[in-house]
Design a protein around this motif. Structure first.
Motif, PDB file in Angstrom:
ATOM      1  N   ARG A  52       4.958   5.129  -2.624  1.00  0.00           N
ATOM      2  CA  ARG A  52       3.724   4.833  -1.891  1.00  0.00           C
ATOM      3  C   ARG A  52       3.439   3.337  -1.881  1.00  0.00           C
ATOM      4  NH1 ARG A  52      -0.293   7.720  -5.220  1.00  0.00           N
ATOM      5  NH2 ARG A  52      -1.798   6.731  -3.828  1.00  0.00           N
ATOM      6  N   VAL A  53       3.688   2.665  -3.002  1.00  0.00           N
ATOM      7  CA  VAL A  53       3.503   1.213  -3.048  1.00  0.00           C
ATOM      8  C   VAL A  53       4.462   0.542  -2.071  1.00  0.00           C
ATOM      9  CG1 VAL A  53       3.608  -0.859  -4.481  1.00  0.00           C
ATOM     10  CG2 VAL A  53       2.692   1.265  -5.438  1.00  0.00           C
ATOM     11  N   LYS A  54       5.718   0.973  -2.078  1.00  0.00           N
ATOM     12  CA  LYS A  54       6.700   0.398  -1.161  1.00  0.00           C
ATOM     13  C   LYS A  54       6.269   0.543   0.293  1.00  0.00           C
ATOM     14  CE  LYS A  54      11.164   0.393  -3.514  1.00  0.00           C
ATOM     15  NZ  LYS A  54      11.480  -0.989  -3.052  1.00  0.00           N
ATOM     16  N   ASN A  55       5.623   1.644   0.594  1.00  0.00           N
ATOM     17  CA  ASN A  55       5.141   1.881   1.954  1.00  0.00           C
ATOM     18  C   ASN A  55       3.769   1.270   2.214  1.00  0.00           C
ATOM     19  OD1 ASN A  55       7.380   3.382   2.940  1.00  0.00           O
ATOM     20  ND2 ASN A  55       6.699   5.145   1.756  1.00  0.00           N
ATOM     21  N   ARG A  56       3.279   0.513   1.230  1.00  0.00           N
ATOM     22  CA  ARG A  56       2.002  -0.201   1.353  1.00  0.00           C
ATOM     23  C   ARG A  56       0.840   0.749   1.633  1.00  0.00           C
ATOM     24  NH1 ARG A  56       2.999  -5.903   2.431  1.00  0.00           N
ATOM     25  NH2 ARG A  56       5.239  -6.271   2.593  1.00  0.00           N
ATOM     26  N   GLU A  57       0.895   1.926   1.032  1.00  0.00           N
ATOM     27  CA  GLU A  57      -0.192   2.881   1.209  1.00  0.00           C
ATOM     28  C   GLU A  57      -1.449   2.362   0.514  1.00  0.00           C
ATOM     29  OE1 GLU A  57      -1.191   7.322  -0.423  1.00  0.00           O
ATOM     30  OE2 GLU A  57       0.791   7.005   0.481  1.00  0.00           O
ATOM     31  N   GLU A  58      -2.555   2.475   1.193  1.00  0.00           N
ATOM     32  CA  GLU A  58      -3.819   1.962   0.666  1.00  0.00           C
ATOM     33  C   GLU A  58      -4.147   2.599  -0.694  1.00  0.00           C
ATOM     34  OE1 GLU A  58      -8.539   1.549   1.929  1.00  0.00           O
ATOM     35  OE2 GLU A  58      -7.075   2.434   3.316  1.00  0.00           O
ATOM     36  N   GLY A  59      -4.448   1.765  -1.669  1.00  0.00           N
ATOM     37  CA  GLY A  59      -4.830   2.225  -2.993  1.00  0.00           C
ATOM     38  C   GLY A  59      -3.679   2.495  -3.934  1.00  0.00           C
ATOM     39  N   ALA A  60      -2.442   2.514  -3.424  1.00  0.00           N
ATOM     40  CA  ALA A  60      -1.295   2.863  -4.273  1.00  0.00           C
ATOM     41  C   ALA A  60      -1.023   1.795  -5.324  1.00  0.00           C
ATOM     42  CB  ALA A  60      -0.053   3.090  -3.420  1.00  0.00           C
ATOM     43  N   PHE A  61      -1.086   0.516  -4.928  1.00  0.00           N
ATOM     44  CA  PHE A  61      -0.790  -0.546  -5.890  1.00  0.00           C
ATOM     45  C   PHE A  61      -1.855  -0.597  -6.981  1.00  0.00           C
ATOM     46  CE2 PHE A  61      -0.904  -5.044  -7.306  1.00  0.00           C
ATOM     47  CZ  PHE A  61       0.350  -5.080  -7.897  1.00  0.00           C
ATOM     48  N   GLU A  62      -3.116  -0.391  -6.610  1.00  0.00           N
ATOM     49  CA  GLU A  62      -4.171  -0.382  -7.617  1.00  0.00           C
ATOM     50  C   GLU A  62      -3.967   0.770  -8.597  1.00  0.00           C
ATOM     51  OE1 GLU A  62      -6.387  -2.648  -8.338  1.00  0.00           O
ATOM     52  OE2 GLU A  62      -5.472  -3.818  -6.721  1.00  0.00           O
ATOM     53  N   GLU A  63      -3.530   1.918  -8.091  1.00  0.00           N
ATOM     54  CA  GLU A  63      -3.244   3.047  -8.979  1.00  0.00           C
ATOM     55  C   GLU A  63      -2.097   2.711  -9.924  1.00  0.00           C
ATOM     56  OE1 GLU A  63      -1.709   7.693  -8.781  1.00  0.00           O
ATOM     57  OE2 GLU A  63      -2.697   6.819  -7.026  1.00  0.00           O
ATOM     58  N   LEU A  64      -1.066   2.048  -9.392  1.00  0.00           N
ATOM     59  CA  LEU A  64       0.055   1.623 -10.243  1.00  0.00           C
ATOM     60  C   LEU A  64      -0.421   0.687 -11.350  1.00  0.00           C
ATOM     61  CD1 LEU A  64       3.123   1.358 -10.870  1.00  0.00           C
ATOM     62  CD2 LEU A  64       3.154  -0.549  -9.228  1.00  0.00           C
ATOM     63  N   MET A  65      -1.299  -0.255 -10.998  1.00  0.00           N
ATOM     64  CA  MET A  65      -1.739  -1.243 -11.977  1.00  0.00           C
ATOM     65  C   MET A  65      -2.756  -0.683 -12.963  1.00  0.00           C
ATOM     66  SD  MET A  65       0.240  -3.618 -11.320  1.00  0.00           S
ATOM     67  CE  MET A  65      -0.369  -4.660 -12.646  1.00  0.00           C
ATOM     68  N   GLN A  66      -3.237   0.529 -12.735  1.00  0.00           N
ATOM     69  CA  GLN A  66      -4.120   1.177 -13.711  1.00  0.00           C
ATOM     70  C   GLN A  66      -3.328   1.898 -14.800  1.00  0.00           C
ATOM     71  OE1 GLN A  66      -6.736   3.709 -11.474  1.00  0.00           O
ATOM     72  NE2 GLN A  66      -7.864   2.005 -10.558  1.00  0.00           N
TER      73      GLN A  66
END
Length: 226
Positions: A52-66
């Protein structure tokens, strides 16, 4: 408890270690099946999140960083990099650059291995270069010498308690609206130029140029060159 909530407080690495330790023991078939299913759930969650992060899905990177593993990595290297540079760079600036490099790496460079310990593999893939990448970005973006020079002038003949009042007064009197907005976000809020650029609807380089222009103008005022 859902995995997303669990891994905000417990590292995935610890969960995987505990599962594999139990699997080595003499346990019932039911317990073994449960643990194997649990490990598969972690694999599916981790791989899907990175995808999801690779696909730049909204909110995915923030979820990863949590995720606890990623927060530990972020704060360890933020402190390590600041210490390496003798704390010349603000914590928020370094945090921002580490986060940016993580995002860029996941989106553009990292190859997903489809493993339960996917997050650990991601972290291992960044350890050898993260300081170099972030240090280069800090040197080219934040120009600490200019910041320190300006701050030194402010503090030279001014009581520390009055410094912010003096700075804000000069900013209000001598900077135009574009310069003032960028200067306040960078100098007072310690925000990164990428974030500032997004806020003002411009590129990182444009935000950096406006900040440099504001610094130069204030330096000239303070050294009586205007």
């Amino acid at each position: 408890m859902q995995l997303q909530e669990l891994f905000k407080t417990k590292p995935i690495y610890h969960e995987i270690t505990e599962i594999r330790t139990q699997l080595k023991k003499d346990i019932t078939p039911e317990d073994r099946r449960y643990l194997e299913e649990r490990e598969e759930q972690i694999r599916a969650y981790s791989v899907f999140l990175l995808d999801r992060v690779k696909n730049r899905e909204e909110g995915a990177f923030e979820e990863l960083m949590q995720i606890k593993d990623m927060r530990n990595f972020l704060h360890f290297y933020t402190h390590h990099i600041r210490e390496y540079h003798k704390f010349r760079y603000g914590k928020q600036n370094v945090l921002h650059e580490v986060r940016f490099q993580i995002f860029y790496h996941v989106v553009n460079n990292y190859r997903i291995y489809n493993e339960p310990h996917e997050i650990s593999l991601l972290i291992m893939s960044m350890r050898n270069w993260i300081r170099q990448k972030v240090s280069g970005a800090l040197k080219s973006t934040y120009n600490p010498k200019d910041d320190e020079r300006l701050e030194a002038i402010f503090l030279e003949e001014t009581e520390i308690d009055d410094t912010e009042m003096l700075v804000r007064d000069l900013v209000d009197r001598y900077l135009d609206d574009e310069e003032r907005m960028v200067f306040e976000m960078k100098f007072f809020e310690e925000r990164g130029f990428v974030e500032i650029g997004i806020e003002i609807g411009a590129s990182k380089d444009t935000a950096q140029r406006r900040y440099k222009r504001a610094l130069n103008k204030l330096n000239k005022i303070l050294t009586k060159e205007l």
